[in-house]
Structure formats: structure tokens, C-alpha cells
Design a protein around this motif. Structure first.
Motif, PDB file in Angstrom:
ATOM      1  N   GLU A 234       0.652  -1.126  -0.052  1.00 15.80           N
ATOM      2  CA  GLU A 234       0.012   0.162  -0.077  1.00 15.80           C
ATOM      3  C   GLU A 234       0.886   1.156   0.033  1.00 15.80           C
ATOM      4  N   LEU A 235       1.853   1.170   0.962  1.00 19.65           N
ATOM      5  CA  LEU A 235       2.688   2.653   0.868  1.00 19.65           C
ATOM      6  C   LEU A 235       3.447   2.493  -0.356  1.00 19.65           C
ATOM      7  N   GLU A 236       4.012   1.588  -0.962  1.00 18.05           N
ATOM      8  CA  GLU A 236       4.830   1.629  -2.352  1.00 18.05           C
ATOM      9  C   GLU A 236       3.832   2.135  -3.282  1.00 18.05           C
ATOM     10  N   ALA A 237       2.421   1.736  -3.330  1.00 21.80           N
ATOM     11  CA  ALA A 237       1.667   2.310  -4.263  1.00 21.80           C
ATOM     12  C   ALA A 237       1.428   3.839  -3.958  1.00 21.80           C
ATOM     13  N   ARG A 238       1.213   4.404  -2.819  1.00 23.63           N
ATOM     14  CA  ARG A 238       0.859   5.703  -2.478  1.00 23.63           C
ATOM     15  C   ARG A 238       2.174   6.414  -2.863  1.00 23.63           C
ATOM     16  N   ARG A 239       3.525   5.926  -2.756  1.00 18.73           N
ATOM     17  CA  ARG A 239       4.731   6.454  -3.205  1.00 18.73           C
ATOM     18  C   ARG A 239       4.637   6.762  -4.548  1.00 18.73           C
ATOM     19  N   ARG A 240       4.175   5.660  -5.321  1.00 22.75           N
ATOM     20  CA  ARG A 240       4.366   5.800  -6.977  1.00 22.75           C
ATOM     21  C   ARG A 240       3.378   7.022  -7.179  1.00 22.75           C
ATOM     22  N   ASP A 241       2.161   7.081  -6.549  1.00 23.61           N
ATOM     23  CA  ASP A 241       1.164   8.209  -6.908  1.00 23.61           C
ATOM     24  C   ASP A 241       1.732   9.519  -6.371  1.00 23.61           C
ATOM     25  N   ILE A 242       2.319   9.594  -5.443  1.00 21.75           N
ATOM     26  CA  ILE A 242       3.037  10.786  -4.742  1.00 21.75           C
ATOM     27  C   ILE A 242       4.316  11.373  -5.780  1.00 21.75           C
ATOM     28  N   ASP A 243       5.039  10.237  -6.244  1.00 18.55           N
ATOM     29  CA  ASP A 243       6.092  10.675  -7.245  1.00 18.55           C
ATOM     30  C   ASP A 243       5.457  11.225  -8.524  1.00 18.55           C
ATOM     31  N   ARG A 244       4.434  10.520  -9.172  1.00 15.94           N
ATOM     32  CA  ARG A 244       3.750  11.131 -10.285  1.00 15.94           C
ATOM     33  C   ARG A 244       3.279  12.285 -10.186  1.00 15.94           C
ATOM     34  N   ALA A 245       2.712  12.700  -9.126  1.00 10.38           N
ATOM     35  CA  ALA A 245       2.095  13.967  -8.702  1.00 10.38           C
ATOM     36  C   ALA A 245       3.208  14.885  -8.588  1.00 10.38           C
ATOM     37  N   HIS A 246       4.216  14.555  -7.842  1.00 14.51           N
ATOM     38  CA  HIS A 246       5.152  15.307  -7.717  1.00 14.51           C
ATOM     39  C   HIS A 246       5.895  15.947  -9.051  1.00 14.51           C
ATOM     40  N   ALA A 247       5.896  14.904  -9.821  1.00 13.18           N
ATOM     41  CA  ALA A 247       6.679  15.172 -11.385  1.00 13.18           C
ATOM     42  C   ALA A 247       5.750  15.956 -12.036  1.00 13.18           C
ATOM     43  N   GLU A 248       4.490  15.900 -12.070  1.00 11.04           N
ATOM     44  CA  GLU A 248       3.492  16.564 -12.788  1.00 11.04           C
ATOM     45  C   GLU A 248       3.421  17.952 -12.206  1.00 11.04           C
ATOM     46  N   LEU A 249       3.539  18.151 -11.022  1.00  8.28           N
ATOM     47  CA  LEU A 249       3.475  19.292 -10.314  1.00  8.28           C
ATOM     48  C   LEU A 249       4.756  20.366 -10.550  1.00  8.28           C
ATOM     49  N   SER A 250       5.884  19.540 -10.648  1.00  4.39           N
ATOM     50  CA  SER A 250       7.128  19.979 -10.958  1.00  4.39           C
ATOM     51  C   SER A 250       7.277  20.777 -12.417  1.00  4.39           C
ATOM     52  N   HIS A 251       6.754  19.998 -13.424  1.00  3.33           N
ATOM     53  CA  HIS A 251       6.245  20.335 -14.830  1.00  3.33           C
ATOM     54  C   HIS A 251       5.765  21.522 -14.826  1.00  3.33           C
ATOM     55  N   ALA A 252       4.484  21.690 -14.422  1.00  4.37           N
ATOM     56  CA  ALA A 252       3.708  22.691 -14.247  1.00  4.37           C
ATOM     57  C   ALA A 252       4.247  23.930 -13.600  1.00  4.37           C
ATOM     58  N   ARG A 253       4.917  23.824 -12.660  1.00  7.22           N
ATOM     59  CA  ARG A 253       5.581  24.944 -12.140  1.00  7.22           C
ATOM     60  C   ARG A 253       6.839  25.536 -12.893  1.00  7.22           C
ATOM     61  N   ASP A 254       7.352  24.569 -13.629  1.00  5.51           N
ATOM     62  CA  ASP A 254       8.547  25.022 -14.694  1.00  5.51           C
ATOM     63  C   ASP A 254       7.760  25.955 -15.817  1.00  5.51           C
ATOM     64  N   ILE A 255       6.670  25.354 -16.454  1.00  6.11           N
ATOM     65  CA  ILE A 255       6.059  26.119 -17.413  1.00  6.11           C
ATOM     66  C   ILE A 255       5.488  27.308 -16.915  1.00  6.11           C
ATOM     67  N   VAL A 256       5.073  27.508 -15.784  1.00  6.17           N
ATOM     68  CA  VAL A 256       4.759  28.518 -15.124  1.00  6.17           C
ATOM     69  C   VAL A 256       5.640  29.550 -14.923  1.00  6.17           C
ATOM     70  N   ARG A 257       6.928  29.007 -14.395  1.00  3.49           N
ATOM     71  CA  ARG A 257       8.272  30.030 -14.263  1.00  3.49           C
ATOM     72  C   ARG A 257       8.598  30.543 -15.531  1.00  3.49           C
ATOM     73  N   ALA A 258       8.584  29.646 -16.598  1.00  3.95           N
ATOM     74  CA  ALA A 258       8.934  30.308 -17.753  1.00  3.95           C
ATOM     75  C   ALA A 258       8.271  31.347 -18.346  1.00  3.95           C
ATOM     76  N   ARG A 259       6.798  31.223 -18.362  1.00  3.95           N
ATOM     77  CA  ARG A 259       5.882  31.921 -18.789  1.00  3.95           C
ATOM     78  C   ARG A 259       6.244  33.479 -18.217  1.00  3.95           C
ATOM     79  N   LEU A 260       6.276  33.387 -16.612  1.00  4.67           N
ATOM     80  CA  LEU A 260       6.400  34.231 -16.000  1.00  4.67           C
ATOM     81  C   LEU A 260       7.714  35.320 -16.414  1.00  4.67           C
ATOM     82  N   ALA A 261       8.752  34.535 -16.589  1.00  4.86           N
ATOM     83  CA  ALA A 261      10.243  34.961 -17.021  1.00  4.86           C
ATOM     84  C   ALA A 261       9.950  35.553 -18.122  1.00  4.86           C
ATOM     85  N   ALA A 262       9.044  35.226 -19.140  1.00  2.00           N
ATOM     86  CA  ALA A 262       8.985  35.677 -20.657  1.00  2.00           C
ATOM     87  C   ALA A 262       8.183  37.084 -20.485  1.00  2.00           C
ATOM     88  N   LEU A 263       7.337  37.039 -19.426  1.00  2.00           N
ATOM     89  CA  LEU A 263       6.618  38.284 -19.243  1.00  2.00           C
ATOM     90  C   LEU A 263       7.456  39.393 -18.537  1.00  2.00           C
TER      91      LEU A 263
END
Length: 156
Positions: free
Chosen positions: A115-144
Motif C-alpha cells: 500500500e505504501l509503495e503504491a502511495r509513493r508511486r502516486d506521490i512521485d507521479r503527482a510531484h513530477a506533474e506539479l514540478s513540470h507545471a511549475r516550470d512552465i509557469v516560471r518560464a511564462r512569468l520570466a518571458a512576461l
């Protein structure tokens, strides 16, 4: 499990038991040793997880209560419910040399690890998605924030 498992638990769940420790512990002893509140001990008592001896208003906890408390705290820290912990602890009294209790505990531990390993995979996936979204937002803000290059007027 009470004796067998309490001996393998992390030291953060109370000091290791020794033959020099007294056979009875006061509420103050356990509060100090485990870093919990007296209210927590009384709650576990109400739930039937601990059964201290009463002498007037004083509660005296046995070595068995201390070991059970250690297992309750360990179980809670890794995500077991109090009901799950109680079910495992109650198997101690079957009189089969703890074989059933240890077998059930092993199965539950393995299930919890999956159960914990499955939760860890879910957290890792959510972390990667959020990090990617954050990087896009940073790049857009930098461009502005970059000044626009000057526009050259076209001759008419």
C-alpha cells in the motif's frame, strides 16, 4: 508478537526493555519514555489496548502494557488503524507460541508495504506533474518580465 516484535522495533518507540526495568510503570514513566500525553494513554486504555492495574487513583502499567503501547505507537506511525493494531495484539493470547500472531503480522506488514509503495508511486507521479507545471509557469512569468524588444518603425 508482544515480546517477539517489540524487540525488533525502532528505538524511537521507547527505550529498549532491559531486565533492570521494573515490572510496573506509572503513567508518568510511560509519558516520559514515549513522549506522549497522559490523555493518549487513557484513550488507549478506553479502547482496550492497555489494561493497567489500578491502585486507588494510580494506574500501574505492566511490562506487557508497555510492550503493547510500543506496538500501538509503531502501528499508528506506519498507518495501521487502532482496530488493526488491536486485532494483531489480540492474537497474542491464542497460546500457540505466537505463530498465528506473527504470521498475521507478517501478512499485514507486507500488505501495508505494498500500500505504501503504491502511495509513493502516486506521490512521485503527482510531484513530477506539479514540478513540470511549475516550470512552465516560471518560464511564462520570466518571458512576461523580459522587456519587449524595440519595434522598428517601418518606412511608409
Amino acid at each position: 508478537m508482544i515480546d517477539a516484535l517489540s524487540s525488533v522495533l525502532s528505538p524511537r518507540f521507547g527505550a529498549p526493555a532491559s531486565e533492570e526495568r521494573p515490572g510496573r510503570f506509572t503513567i508518568h514513566d510511560l509519558v516520559a519514555e514515549f513522549g506522549i500525553t497522559a490523555r493518549t494513554l487513557r484513550f488507549y486504555e478506553e479502547k482496550g489496548l492497555l489494561t493497567p492495574e489500578r491502585r486507588g487513583l494510580e494506574r500501574l502499567y505492566s511490562r506487557r502494557d508497555r510492550a503493547r503501547l510500543k506496538l500501538v505507537l509503531m502501528g499508528k506511525s506506519v498507518g495501521f488503524s487502532l482496530e488493526e493494531v488491536r486485532d494483531m495484539l489480540d492474537l497474542y493470547d491464542l497460546g500457540d507460541g505466537q505463530a498465528t500472531q506473527l504470521t498475521v503480522a507478517l501478512t499485514r506488514f507486507e500488505d501495508k508495504l505494498l500500500e505504501l509503495e503504491a502511495r509513493r508511486r502516486d506521490i512521485d507521479r503527482a510531484h513530477a506533474e506539479l514540478s513540470h507545471a511549475r516550470d512552465i509557469v516560471r518560464a511564462r512569468l520570466a518571458a512576461l518580465a523580459e522587456p519587449e524588444p524595440p519595434r522598428h518603425a517601418r518606412p511608409r
